[in-house]
Design a protein around this motif. Structure first.
Motif, mmCIF file in Angstrom:
data_model
loop_
_atom_site.group_PDB
_atom_site.id
_atom_site.type_symbol
_atom_site.label_atom_id
_atom_site.label_comp_id
_atom_site.label_asym_id
_atom_site.label_seq_id
_atom_site.Cartn_x
_atom_site.Cartn_y
_atom_site.Cartn_z
ATOM 1 N N ASN A 253 0.548 -0.796 0.149
ATOM 2 C CA ASN A 253 0.031 -0.188 -0.215
ATOM 3 C C ASN A 253 0.825 1.025 0.273
ATOM 4 O O ASN A 253 1.126 1.982 1.090
ATOM 5 C CB ASN A 253 -0.544 -0.098 1.415
ATOM 6 C CG ASN A 253 -2.398 0.442 0.750
ATOM 7 O OD1 ASN A 253 -2.507 1.952 0.089
ATOM 8 N ND2 ASN A 253 -3.461 0.390 1.813
ATOM 9 N N ARG A 477 1.048 0.148 -12.467
ATOM 10 C CA ARG A 477 0.032 -0.120 -11.618
ATOM 11 C C ARG A 477 0.134 -0.116 -9.853
ATOM 12 O O ARG A 477 1.734 0.172 -9.555
ATOM 13 C CB ARG A 477 -0.393 -2.168 -11.563
ATOM 14 C CG ARG A 477 -1.551 -2.494 -12.074
ATOM 15 C CD ARG A 477 -1.244 -1.960 -14.017
ATOM 16 N NE ARG A 477 -1.788 -2.757 -15.097
ATOM 17 C CZ ARG A 477 -2.943 -1.712 -15.321
ATOM 18 N NH1 ARG A 477 -2.810 -0.010 -15.111
ATOM 19 N NH2 ARG A 477 -3.578 -1.973 -16.794
ATOM 20 N N PHE A 478 -0.668 0.290 -9.351
ATOM 21 C CA PHE A 478 -0.387 0.858 -7.871
ATOM 22 C C PHE A 478 -1.730 0.945 -6.807
ATOM 23 O O PHE A 478 -2.609 1.290 -7.657
ATOM 24 C CB PHE A 478 0.568 2.027 -7.758
ATOM 25 C CG PHE A 478 0.656 3.434 -8.398
ATOM 26 C CD1 PHE A 478 0.351 3.572 -9.886
ATOM 27 C CD2 PHE A 478 -0.617 4.425 -7.796
ATOM 28 C CE1 PHE A 478 0.393 4.844 -10.410
ATOM 29 C CE2 PHE A 478 -0.708 5.315 -8.314
ATOM 30 C CZ PHE A 478 -0.365 5.460 -9.553
ATOM 31 N N SER A 479 -1.743 1.218 -5.778
ATOM 32 C CA SER A 479 -2.923 0.941 -5.209
ATOM 33 C C SER A 479 -3.541 2.469 -5.052
ATOM 34 O O SER A 479 -3.281 3.411 -4.966
ATOM 35 C CB SER A 479 -2.177 1.141 -3.292
ATOM 36 O OG SER A 479 -1.725 2.718 -2.764
ATOM 37 N N HIS A 480 -5.132 2.350 -5.642
ATOM 38 C CA HIS A 480 -5.474 3.070 -5.899
ATOM 39 C C HIS A 480 -5.510 3.174 -7.238
ATOM 40 O O HIS A 480 -6.380 4.707 -8.029
ATOM 41 C CB HIS A 480 -5.839 3.999 -4.975
ATOM 42 C CG HIS A 480 -6.649 3.873 -3.589
ATOM 43 N ND1 HIS A 480 -6.816 3.056 -3.116
ATOM 44 C CD2 HIS A 480 -5.363 3.908 -2.588
ATOM 45 C CE1 HIS A 480 -7.102 2.895 -2.071
ATOM 46 N NE2 HIS A 480 -6.169 3.835 -1.232
ATOM 47 N N SER A 481 -4.329 2.811 -7.704
ATOM 48 C CA SER A 481 -5.319 3.061 -9.836
ATOM 49 C C SER A 481 -4.859 1.746 -10.697
ATOM 50 O O SER A 481 -3.346 0.629 -10.850
ATOM 51 C CB SER A 481 -3.308 3.857 -9.928
ATOM 52 O OG SER A 481 -3.504 4.397 -10.813
ATOM 53 N N CYS A 482 -5.598 1.424 -11.354
ATOM 54 C CA CYS A 482 -5.220 0.573 -12.327
ATOM 55 C C CYS A 482 -5.687 1.115 -13.342
ATOM 56 O O CYS A 482 -6.972 0.436 -14.098
ATOM 57 C CB CYS A 482 -5.797 -0.773 -11.800
ATOM 58 S SG CYS A 482 -5.470 -2.316 -12.378
ATOM 59 N N SER B 192 -8.218 -3.588 -15.827
ATOM 60 C CA SER B 192 -9.371 -3.022 -14.830
ATOM 61 C C SER B 192 -10.361 -3.298 -16.616
ATOM 62 O O SER B 192 -11.679 -3.197 -16.421
ATOM 63 C CB SER B 192 -10.180 -1.893 -14.780
ATOM 64 O OG SER B 192 -8.659 -0.286 -15.525
ATOM 65 N N PHE B 217 -7.985 -2.930 -2.716
ATOM 66 C CA PHE B 217 -6.849 -2.341 -3.455
ATOM 67 C C PHE B 217 -6.560 -1.151 -4.361
ATOM 68 O O PHE B 217 -5.914 -0.108 -4.354
ATOM 69 C CB PHE B 217 -5.789 -3.271 -3.292
ATOM 70 C CG PHE B 217 -4.348 -2.916 -3.752
ATOM 71 C CD1 PHE B 217 -3.563 -2.593 -2.458
ATOM 72 C CD2 PHE B 217 -3.748 -2.978 -5.300
ATOM 73 C CE1 PHE B 217 -2.297 -2.500 -2.645
ATOM 74 C CE2 PHE B 217 -2.783 -1.862 -5.069
ATOM 75 C CZ PHE B 217 -1.855 -2.517 -3.926
ATOM 76 N N PHE B 218 -7.651 -1.471 -5.628
ATOM 77 C CA PHE B 218 -7.309 -0.703 -7.136
ATOM 78 C C PHE B 218 -8.496 0.801 -6.856
ATOM 79 O O PHE B 218 -8.357 0.920 -8.050
ATOM 80 C CB PHE B 218 -6.553 -1.712 -7.904
ATOM 81 C CG PHE B 218 -5.486 -1.876 -8.191
ATOM 82 C CD1 PHE B 218 -4.700 -1.262 -7.965
ATOM 83 C CD2 PHE B 218 -5.284 -3.070 -7.826
ATOM 84 C CE1 PHE B 218 -2.805 -1.961 -8.705
ATOM 85 C CE2 PHE B 218 -4.513 -4.474 -7.928
ATOM 86 C CZ PHE B 218 -3.559 -3.206 -8.495
ATOM 87 N N SER B 219 -9.384 -0.219 -5.556
ATOM 88 C CA SER B 219 -10.867 1.368 -5.899
ATOM 89 C C SER B 219 -11.413 0.749 -6.823
ATOM 90 O O SER B 219 -12.616 1.843 -6.750
ATOM 91 C CB SER B 219 -10.275 2.567 -5.903
ATOM 92 O OG SER B 219 -9.246 3.292 -5.413
#
Lengths: 484, 484
Positions: A253, A477-482, B192, B217-219
């Motif tokens: 995270n 790709r990282f936490s809260h973003s994909c 996604s 994790f990724f929202s």
């Protein structure tokens, strides 16, 4: 020279593309002239030929008599200058649009470029509305700005250079290993191992399935791999030199500029090792070999980074390549840290892990070049690290490679190949049953072996001087973003 | 010849490794002679030299006067014969154990092998209990049997050959693309997108997280990629030739011999295409180029499969390489199926998808060589396939490559590059918002383009004649199975 200029003027003032002076009729009437990549056009061999290029407009300058455009097709950083009579203008023609240009390749009268294309036909293949397009003509956008548009940033000079460098570095990694007798192994992405026992795993299931029960897809809990090491160790029981190169995962995270949830790792495993030097030798050779290949094949692209993104970084890189990488033990590293006048946030006692601040200090201390740190405290390392049996200190035969700007680039170790020692350590961790297959590797023809992993994105950061890891991978790709 | 034999006899009858006839003292006393890989030993250049080899014992025959063993180190299918005086026997020496042998490399008096190693020292590095070891000396185990021991099967001849072939084929894929101006793109594993809207997705989250909610994790819900196509299409807006090669995933609840939950796919995307032939040309060239490279570099390994696993398959493969691949339209394929006397389980009406039984029949019908089938019904294809606008039939510019023994090897299509057509199709599917970024690719410098994917494991099955896909990948993952 004079004649050439006159010819050009004649050509450009004419609108009908037939039988101009200096051009043979046969060539001129060809329906579909040779398709050329921009990088090929610069090779000079096609000067005087009727050619066809396809690409995207990177600059557009309509003047009273002539249009000037630069067309790029990704084959190199260079764009080809196209000159056309002003009458060839088209309301759809502009920055960012896709075009096909037919014309004659000429030596350029300007010293800025060796060749230019005198257009006889420009066809707009795909328009590009300059108002909506997020990149603007003649502007130099920051890496941070273009990162907002993951689906379009390959159309900028900086990111297209990065992609060419990344592709070349990948090829160079494969070449290095192939030339040195390593076999490529496709280690799996989905695994039932949790390798290092870390809590930073991603779990995998079809949607709607309950995890970790008998009714799940694989019947057992499965994860995205954090390392291909154990699978490479399987192979090192038949092939003394194996490697893998693919995506690995951490559910960390973190929004740090050095961490991603998905990143690429190069991992190698070597059998019949005699000491940790068998590993450091390969790590150092790999670093040099790949870097030299990238510098040889992507000179302009690397220059872009060293000029505009990280000015002065070329000197740092040259230093890294000129000097051999020093080797210090963890114990020596702790001594250096303790003796320093620097104030650290984290403790520097023997037995504590080295943190980023420590790693950076050690790199600086050693002359701002990569440095190997070996023989870490046994208790800091996972079960597979080889026991140095050097009580009372008690270290394991592990090694990290620390590099300028990034910190840890590689981590490796000799593996515990002695069945009795491995079994008792697994027993202490309560893992003897889970890893009975791993113990088998030591029961049947075990050999001393070791290996390491290199973070590919960190490597690119290190040689290019890129601060944020998100700027050296196509789809971060990282936490809260994909995104995408 | 006579002299040589006598020298050998002399050597082998002696127990003390010093100053024997025909060997210089200097060489003989070298502490650590040159380390040689077995494949290098066969090159002949080192005959007469004092060398050291390391590997695993693949055969062991103690006789009254001498020991005979074969040592393999994975460098090729060949093992090096080692001859040692009987007195060098060791209770730990035997099938499967790891050894280091020092001795003199000699021309062999036997026609079976060019060289052999006269041992002066044999050191057992790792023992191998023959009772517990699942593979037995002199037995030829089936692929199915060795598959039960994923962590050990690389120690068999068959699977070590497979791994060398797989590594070589991978290198050949990269070479083909590099030599043809393609840029390698690392497309992401976690995405996604659900690409084809199929239900066969794996979802990804850290353990204990609730899926598909804002707290994840990724929202957003994320999946393992089923294809890198859309990400390659992003890049094809700046690079006319891109490819990717990596793992892809399907949560297909199948135990079939052609399906895996995790498999490797080669995917390419080409811009400025003019017709589907721009794709079939690359697919056919790729197939030939990789196969020729594998045959040139792994001859013995391929022979093993063509001799013991799929006898007669070499003729089939030679046929594939000799003839050019025919191209038929889907409509022609349906005609062929309808006219045939074969009884099919699934319907063969225009508009129905081709099933494995149909694909197999078509391949046989075309002479048991690979065949391209083009222009499938529009409604069978995903939103991105290019509309042929050929009402009333209404087809899409899609193409599959069907091959002997396997069926579908490649699938590809031209992509809908026309903004209005793509937008209306996405609208019909209710996907316009989800794929607004994909529409952007058509709004800014769109070009006609297309691409394809090739299933790498199926390719290996096809050239080697391997019936089960689980036997051509190091660590197969399928429903209810994720070992190691």
């Amino acid at each position: 020279m004079m004649f050439q200029t006159v010819t050009r003027a004649l050509l450009l003032s004419s609108m009908t593309p037939v039988c101009r002076s200096g051009v043979t009729v046969r060539r001129y009437c060809m329906k579909n002239p040779t398709k050329l990549r921009v990088s090929e056009a610069f090779l000079d061999a096609q000067v005087g030929e009727n050619v066809r290029i396809q690409g995207w407009v990177r600059s557009f300058r309509p003047q009273k008599q002539n249009l000037f455009l630069h067309v790029n097709d990704g084959s190199s950083l260079k764009s080809l200058q196209v000159i056309a009579p002003a009458g060839m203008n088209d309301p759809l023609l502009g920055f960012g649009c896709a075009v096909e240009v037919k014309g004659i390749l000429k030596k350029s009268p300007h010293s800025k470029q060796p060749v230019e294309l005198e257009a006889e036909q420009i066809r707009v293949i795909g328009e590009c509305n300059p108002v909506d397009f997020p990149f603007k003509i003649k502007e130099r956008h920051s890496l941070e700005y273009i990162r907002q548009f993951l689906h379009l940033r390959c159309r900028t000079n900086a990111f297209s250079s990065l992609l060419r460098i990344r592709s070349e570095a990948t090829a160079a990694v494969h070449s290095y290993f192939k030339n040195n007798g390593f076999l490529l192994i496709h280690t799996p992405t989905i695994t039932s191992n949790d390798c290092e026992g870390a809590g930073e795993l991603f779990q995998v299931e079809p949607p709607g399935t309950t995890f970790a029960n008998e009714g799940s897809f694989f019947s057992v809990p499965v994860y995205l791999t954090v390392s291909g090491q154990l699978h490479l160790e399987v192979m090192s029981g038949a092939f003394p030199r194996v490697y893998t190169f693919g995506p690995t995962f951490r559910a960390e995270n973190s929004q740090s500029r050095r961490h991603l949830a998905e990143f690429f790792m190069v991992e190698a495993e070597i059998s019949f090792t005699e000491s940790i030097e068998d590993l450091t030798k390969v790590m150092e050779e790999l670093f040099r070999s790949v870097t030299e290949s990238v510098l040889a094949h992507c000179e302009e692209d690397v220059d872009l980074f060293h000029k505009y993104v990280a000015p002065g970084h070329r000197d740092t890189l040259d230093d890294m390549l000129r000097k051999s990488f020093p080797v210090i033990t963890y114990t020596e590293a702790i001594d250096i840290l303790k003796r320093s006048s620097e104030t650290f946030t984290f403790p520097t006692d023997w037995g504590c892990d080295l943190m980023t601040e420590h790693e950076k200090f050690l790199v600086k201390h050693c002359g701002n070049i990569p440095v190997f740190v070996t023989d870490y405290p046994y208790d800091l390392k996972p079960f597979y690290a080889r026991d140095n049996q050097d009580h009372p200190k008690h270290t394991a035969a592990a090694v990290d490679l620390l590099v300028p700007g990034v910190g840890e680039l590689c981590g490796g170790s000799l593996r515990e190949e002695r069945l009795d020692l491995l079994r008792s350590r697994l027993g202490e961790c309560g893992l003897e049953d889970t890893y009975s297959w791993y113990l088998d590797l030591r029961r049947f023809g075990s050999v001393p072996h070791g290996g390491f992993g290199l973070g590919f994105e960190r490597y690119l950061q290190c040689i290019l001087g890129v601060d944020n890891i998100k700027d050296v991978i196509p789809f971060p790709r990282f936490s809260h973003s994909c995104l995408l």
